[in-house]
Design an enzyme around this catalytic site. Structure first.
Site, PDB file in Angstrom:
ATOM      1  CB  THR A   8      -6.231 -12.974  23.581  1.00 24.12           C
ATOM      2  OG1 THR A   8      -6.997 -12.722  24.754  1.00 24.12           O
ATOM      3  CG2 THR A   8      -6.920 -13.974  22.688  1.00 24.12           C
ATOM      4  CE1 TYR A  34      -4.685  -6.962  29.541  1.00 24.52           C
ATOM      5  CE2 TYR A  34      -2.755  -7.005  28.133  1.00 24.52           C
ATOM      6  CZ  TYR A  34      -3.900  -7.603  28.593  1.00 24.52           C
ATOM      7  OH  TYR A  34      -4.247  -8.826  28.111  1.00 24.52           O
ATOM      8  CE  LYS A  74      -7.610  -6.196  28.401  1.00 23.44           C
ATOM      9  NZ  LYS A  74      -7.531  -7.103  29.552  1.00 23.44           N
TER      10      LYS A  74
END
Lengths: 304, 304
Positions: free
Chosen positions: A48, A135, A163
């Protein structure tokens, strides 16, 4: 490894650009809003935060600005890159700028083998002195983590959290998935859900953390969801999440990045076209839909 | 647009690294071999040339070295990047270094819409003064070009060629595919096949060019295939291609990049582990298989 808590709500802010330059003023103001919410941590330079599109200098500036504005809230920093030596430079820079942990997705251009992916994490881990968050973001990296690969990587010295891309919609399956992950991960490695529509479901299923896109721009409602889930009130967490179904529907249609950027632009928190070209962002009709959802949710950029 | 011929055999050399630095000596020696073969053009910084992993400075050095060693053979240069403004810098650098054309694949991290992809090409095209080759490489970019998107992009001022990912195995279907592409592209825009196992089939089906990975390391046999096809001897082109089936099988199993790097290392033309980490390259057993195929084909790095 230090004692940073990799749980609770981690907010992933945008890195707004203006005329192709880092809009540091807009970014700093946003980090101040996140710190005031408060959230449990701020992850700068997530997907993001457009890390993949930014130069080394820009990334340094982003992490420094986040740390400067975050007060007591720990700042985590994305360090992904296509080449291992570049990732190592980003890791060094992030630590020097005060990041409390780093987040690494295995970016790809050429497809990577499991040994390549493990080697990347091992090479980076070997030079780290802060916790490392693995991630797993298959939509952007095109890497599929098997449970075996999770388990191999999680034994590396600094790996402290994973994550994951989401959980099954059904609560029983979601719980089974998280239990299965716990069984293969070293104790102490936290599990964080992503995919904001799955945030409540992931926390209710036992995830320690919610790595949240929308909380990087609109932190208060995600903070309420997180608090409810962590208090054991799964019903309330789910009900609060359902209130934002209009947003989750837009996320599913356009991706969370483009929708969140449109929200920030709509609220006057970023200038128009704040994403790095070639990403053009939403067209006018879709921006109208975003504005409509914001009105329905009573979000005008002033109220909390 | 100038008059560079975007047809025939274009050889895509590796960019060998040594200890994570551009191995300029090995690269220059390889470009001299390609120029002596000769090939019709040399495309530096293709996917095979690891462009996606290299810094701006490294890319500049690669293009300059290729131009310095290529003699009269035109050098094309890959300019791909995730951010439009970076691509524009690479384009500027490549032109300043003497590239006769540039090659652009739409790299992605966030998935791109068709409008994003078109916008990327339009933004880059607007500042170019050499021909632009559209590089459709779905295996690395995860972009799917529709014929409509090809057609939109091909109307841009400098677009002069399209590098397609392959042709159907059946000759009639292959011919139909190329005819269909011709019908939607402006006249004068050449079509180049890639995927080396499809090289002969693509040329036999009417492609103007073969954008070849293996020709960047072993140019002579691909040059013979190209000559046969362009002389109208489809049978001979196919027969020559079948002689190298052992290589195409390895390419299918491991990807052309890892196999070609192993070949260059095997022949002493690059140091061991010449690919950018995290790409580890082939393991020892697979390197033995590569060596076996080279022996079968009579390739020892001296003979032509």
């Amino acid at each position: 490894m230090n004692d940073v808590a990799l749980d609770g709500l981690s907010a992933f802010p945008l890195t707004p650009l203006s005329e192709d330059r880092f809009d540091e003023g807009a970014f700093r103001a946003n980090v101040r809003r996140l710190a005031a919410a408060p959230v449990d941590s701020i992850t700068a330079l997530g997907s993001t935060g457009s890390y993949a599109y930014l130069s080394r200098e820009e990334r340094r500036a982003v992490v420094s600005a986040a740390v400067a504005e975050a007060g007591d809230i720990p700042v985590f920093a994305g360090i992904g890159g296509l080449r291992t030596s570049h990732v190592q430079q980003y890791a060094e820079d992030a630590q020097a700028a005060g990041a409390a942990a780093v987040l690494l997705a295995p970016m790809t251009y050429q497809a990577l083998t499991d040994d390549d992916v493990h080697g990347l994490y091992a090479d980076v881990d070997a030079e780290l002195s802060v916790p490392l968050i693995v991630y797993d973001n298959p939509g952007t990296t095109h890497v599929t983590f098997s449970d075996d690969l999770y388990a191999r990587i999680a034994t590396l010295r600094n790996v402290a959290s994973i994550k994951i891309p989401g959980v099954p919609a059904d609560p029983v399956s979601a719980r089974a998935r998280i239990d299965r992950l716990r069984s293969i991960l070293p104790s102490g490695v936290t599990i964080g859900v992503s995919g904001d529509a799955s945030g409540a479901a992931g926390l209710n299923a036992g995830c320690d953390a919610w790595y949240s896109v929308i909380a990087g721009t609109l932190p208060d409602h995600p903070a309420r969801i997180t608090a409810a889930a962590h208090a054991g009130d799964a019903e309330r967490a789910s009900a609060l999440s359902r209130e934002w179904q209009g947003l989750w529907t837009l996320f599913a249609a356009h991706g969370s990045l483009r929708v969140t950027a449109a929200i920030a632009e709509q609220l006057g928190w970023a200038s128009r076209s704040c994403l790095p070209r070639p990403i053009l962002g939403l067209g006018d009709e879709d921006r109208e839909r975003v504005a409509g959802v914001l009105r329905t949710l009573g979000i005008d950029g002033r109220a909390r």
